[in-house]
Design a protein around this motif. Structure first.
Motif, PDB file in Angstrom:
ATOM      1  N   LEU A 238      -9.770  14.434  -8.274  1.00 48.96           N
ATOM      2  CA  LEU A 238      -8.862  14.436  -7.128  1.00 48.96           C
ATOM      3  C   LEU A 238      -9.209  13.300  -6.180  1.00 48.96           C
ATOM      4  CD1 LEU A 238      -6.641  15.623  -5.354  1.00 48.96           C
ATOM      5  CD2 LEU A 238      -8.320  17.258  -4.458  1.00 48.96           C
ATOM      6  N   ARG A 239     -10.480  13.127  -5.898  1.00 47.61           N
ATOM      7  CA  ARG A 239     -10.914  12.047  -5.018  1.00 47.61           C
ATOM      8  C   ARG A 239     -10.520  10.689  -5.600  1.00 47.61           C
ATOM      9  NH1 ARG A 239     -14.323  11.745  -0.428  1.00 47.61           N
ATOM     10  NH2 ARG A 239     -14.502   9.556   0.128  1.00 47.61           N
ATOM     11  N   ASP A 240     -10.717  10.524  -6.898  1.00 51.93           N
ATOM     12  CA  ASP A 240     -10.352   9.266  -7.549  1.00 51.93           C
ATOM     13  C   ASP A 240      -8.855   8.993  -7.418  1.00 51.93           C
ATOM     14  OD1 ASP A 240     -12.983   9.011  -8.298  1.00 51.93           O
ATOM     15  OD2 ASP A 240     -12.674   9.740 -10.339  1.00 51.93           O
ATOM     16  N   ALA A 241      -8.046  10.033  -7.621  1.00 55.49           N
ATOM     17  CA  ALA A 241      -6.592   9.872  -7.536  1.00 55.49           C
ATOM     18  C   ALA A 241      -6.160   9.517  -6.118  1.00 55.49           C
ATOM     19  CB  ALA A 241      -5.903  11.156  -7.992  1.00 55.49           C
ATOM     20  N   ILE A 242      -6.812  10.125  -5.132  1.00 50.71           N
ATOM     21  CA  ILE A 242      -6.506   9.829  -3.729  1.00 50.71           C
ATOM     22  C   ILE A 242      -6.851   8.380  -3.398  1.00 50.71           C
ATOM     23  CG2 ILE A 242      -7.241  10.304  -1.348  1.00 50.71           C
ATOM     24  CD1 ILE A 242      -7.460  13.266  -2.176  1.00 50.71           C
ATOM     25  N   GLU A 243      -8.019   7.943  -3.796  1.00 50.26           N
ATOM     26  CA  GLU A 243      -8.439   6.580  -3.487  1.00 50.26           C
ATOM     27  C   GLU A 243      -7.588   5.550  -4.233  1.00 50.26           C
ATOM     28  OE1 GLU A 243     -12.614   6.501  -4.283  1.00 50.26           O
ATOM     29  OE2 GLU A 243     -13.114   7.460  -2.363  1.00 50.26           O
ATOM     30  N   ARG A 244      -7.169   5.897  -5.441  1.00 53.54           N
ATOM     31  CA  ARG A 244      -6.324   5.000  -6.219  1.00 53.54           C
ATOM     32  C   ARG A 244      -4.954   4.822  -5.554  1.00 53.54           C
ATOM     33  NH1 ARG A 244      -7.508   7.113 -10.644  1.00 53.54           N
ATOM     34  NH2 ARG A 244      -5.854   8.680 -10.772  1.00 53.54           N
TER      35      ARG A 244
ATOM     36  N   PHE B 260      -4.052   5.888  -2.178  1.00 51.95           N
ATOM     37  CA  PHE B 260      -4.015   5.665  -0.732  1.00 51.95           C
ATOM     38  C   PHE B 260      -5.136   4.759  -0.221  1.00 51.95           C
ATOM     39  CE2 PHE B 260      -2.240   9.900  -1.642  1.00 51.95           C
ATOM     40  CZ  PHE B 260      -0.932   9.693  -1.208  1.00 51.95           C
ATOM     41  N   GLY B 261      -6.065   4.421  -1.067  1.00 49.62           N
ATOM     42  CA  GLY B 261      -7.153   3.548  -0.657  1.00 49.62           C
ATOM     43  C   GLY B 261      -8.389   4.286  -0.202  1.00 49.62           C
ATOM     44  N   SER B 262      -8.195   5.412   0.488  1.00 53.71           N
ATOM     45  CA  SER B 262      -9.317   6.211   0.973  1.00 53.71           C
ATOM     46  C   SER B 262      -8.827   7.597   1.362  1.00 53.71           C
ATOM     47  CB  SER B 262      -9.991   5.548   2.178  1.00 53.71           C
ATOM     48  OG  SER B 262      -9.126   5.591   3.307  1.00 53.71           O
TER      49      SER B 262
ATOM     50  N   GLN C 255      -5.326  11.415   4.895  1.00 54.79           N
ATOM     51  CA  GLN C 255      -5.201  12.260   6.078  1.00 54.79           C
ATOM     52  C   GLN C 255      -4.245  11.639   7.091  1.00 54.79           C
ATOM     53  OE1 GLN C 255      -9.528  12.562   6.877  1.00 54.79           O
ATOM     54  NE2 GLN C 255      -9.171  14.773   6.947  1.00 54.79           N
ATOM     55  N   SER C 256      -4.443  10.366   7.357  1.00 58.90           N
ATOM     56  CA  SER C 256      -3.604   9.681   8.338  1.00 58.90           C
ATOM     57  C   SER C 256      -2.139   9.686   7.927  1.00 58.90           C
ATOM     58  CB  SER C 256      -4.089   8.237   8.516  1.00 58.90           C
ATOM     59  OG  SER C 256      -3.261   7.527   9.402  1.00 58.90           O
ATOM     60  N   ASN C 257      -1.869   9.415   6.670  1.00 56.41           N
ATOM     61  CA  ASN C 257      -0.486   9.381   6.180  1.00 56.41           C
ATOM     62  C   ASN C 257       0.169  10.746   6.228  1.00 56.41           C
ATOM     63  OD1 ASN C 257      -0.904   6.683   5.716  1.00 56.41           O
ATOM     64  ND2 ASN C 257      -0.947   6.831   3.476  1.00 56.41           N
ATOM     65  N   MET C 258      -0.595  11.793   5.874  1.00 54.46           N
ATOM     66  CA  MET C 258      -0.022  13.144   5.910  1.00 54.46           C
ATOM     67  C   MET C 258       0.222  13.590   7.345  1.00 54.46           C
ATOM     68  SD  MET C 258      -1.563  15.448   2.788  1.00 54.46           S
ATOM     69  CE  MET C 258      -0.253  16.668   3.036  1.00 54.46           C
TER      70      MET C 258
ATOM     71  N   ARG D 234       1.246   9.776 -10.442  1.00 50.00           N
ATOM     72  CA  ARG D 234       0.642   9.377  -9.175  1.00 50.00           C
ATOM     73  C   ARG D 234       0.863  10.446  -8.106  1.00 50.00           C
ATOM     74  NH1 ARG D 234       5.031   6.633  -6.028  1.00 50.00           N
ATOM     75  NH2 ARG D 234       3.405   5.807  -4.656  1.00 50.00           N
ATOM     76  N   LEU D 235       0.030  10.387  -7.081  1.00 50.24           N
ATOM     77  CA  LEU D 235       0.166  11.272  -5.939  1.00 50.24           C
ATOM     78  C   LEU D 235       1.231  10.734  -4.992  1.00 50.24           C
ATOM     79  CD1 LEU D 235      -3.596  11.967  -5.097  1.00 50.24           C
ATOM     80  CD2 LEU D 235      -2.067  13.320  -6.536  1.00 50.24           C
ATOM     81  N   VAL D 236       1.946  11.658  -4.349  1.00 50.70           N
ATOM     82  CA  VAL D 236       3.025  11.274  -3.440  1.00 50.70           C
ATOM     83  C   VAL D 236       2.992  12.188  -2.220  1.00 50.70           C
ATOM     84  CG1 VAL D 236       5.517  10.958  -3.172  1.00 50.70           C
ATOM     85  CG2 VAL D 236       4.456  10.576  -5.402  1.00 50.70           C
ATOM     86  N   ILE D 237       3.206  11.621  -1.037  1.00 49.66           N
ATOM     87  CA  ILE D 237       3.351  12.405   0.189  1.00 49.66           C
ATOM     88  C   ILE D 237       4.828  12.466   0.531  1.00 49.66           C
ATOM     89  CG2 ILE D 237       2.899  12.498   2.671  1.00 49.66           C
ATOM     90  CD1 ILE D 237       0.240  11.072   2.105  1.00 49.66           C
TER      91      ILE D 237
END
Length: 219
Positions: free
Chosen positions: A115-121, A123-125, A130-133, A156-159
């Motif tokens: 999950l962390r890897d997917a988030i960093e891939r 959103f960058g970090s 958190q900021s985007n959500m 990919r993850l999407v907000i």
């Protein structure tokens, strides 16, 4: 030749009746109401669960009874008329059932592993996620939800934010991983009309293990 009513019974009524055999019930929370304090108060959790979520469940059952009556009678207008109530209350039931499991008294911190890897891939970090959500959730006009979802097609993850109680998967095709409820009933008793304070606090109780499990199951 089959009449229109006979055709409707085969195409609409039988599948719907099979789906309406069991009534929906309010799920039990996996933790006490007070266990998310001080971030989310016991009063909010109890009211949110026993009043608001329970109302969606009751109204969904009532709407499905009307749907069953309309389909049995071959009343297409009646079937159409009840769709709004099913979408709203069914969405409320789906969304809140996910929401409760997305929270935990042992939550907070940062996600790990895949999950962390997917988030960093994507959103960058984690801080960017958190900021985007928070930005998306703050921008919801009126009532709705902000989601972290997974696109199977794009891998990919999407907000994305959804209005009212529109369920993420049914309306966007995305798999729901983490939902933030921004209806006022989710925070007003504690945070009044200051939604950003609620959005800052909720990260302290996010159940990242649950979110990670949902990501794994979505693939």
């Amino acid at each position: 030749m089959f009449s229109l009513r006979t055709s409707l019974r085969r195409q609409i009524i039988r599948p719907v009746l099979c789906a309406l055999r069991a009534k929906h019930t309010l799920p039990k929370l996996p933790y006490p109401y007070e266990s998310l304090e001080p971030h989310i108060s016991a009063d909010i959790m109890k009211t949110h669960h026993t009043k608001h979520h329970a109302t969606y469940v009751n109204n969904l059952n009532a709407a499905e009874e009307k749907l069953q009556a309309a389909t049995t009678a071959g009343d297409v207008s009646g079937v159409i008329a009840v769709q709004g109530a099913i979408r709203f209350n069914g969405g409320g039931h789906i969304n809140h059932s996910i929401f409760w499991s997305n929270l935990s008294p042992n939550g907070g911190g940062e996600p790990q592993g895949e999950l962390r890897d997917a988030i960093e891939r994507e959103f960058g970090s984690f801080a960017n996620l958190q900021s985007n959500m928070v930005t998306a959730a703050t921008g919801v006009q009126g009532s709705g939800w902000t989601w972290l979802g997974y696109s199977r097609e794009q891998k990919r993850l999407v907000i994305v934010s959804c209005p009212n109680q529109d369920p993420l998967m049914a309306t966007t095709g995305l798999i729901p991983l983490l939902g933030i409820d921004v209806w006022e009933h989710a925070y007003y008793l504690q945070y009044k009309n200051v939604r950003p304070d609620y959005l800052k606090a909720i990260w302290n109780v996010v159940n990242w293990n649950n979110v990670a499990e949902r990501l794994l199951a979505s693939k």
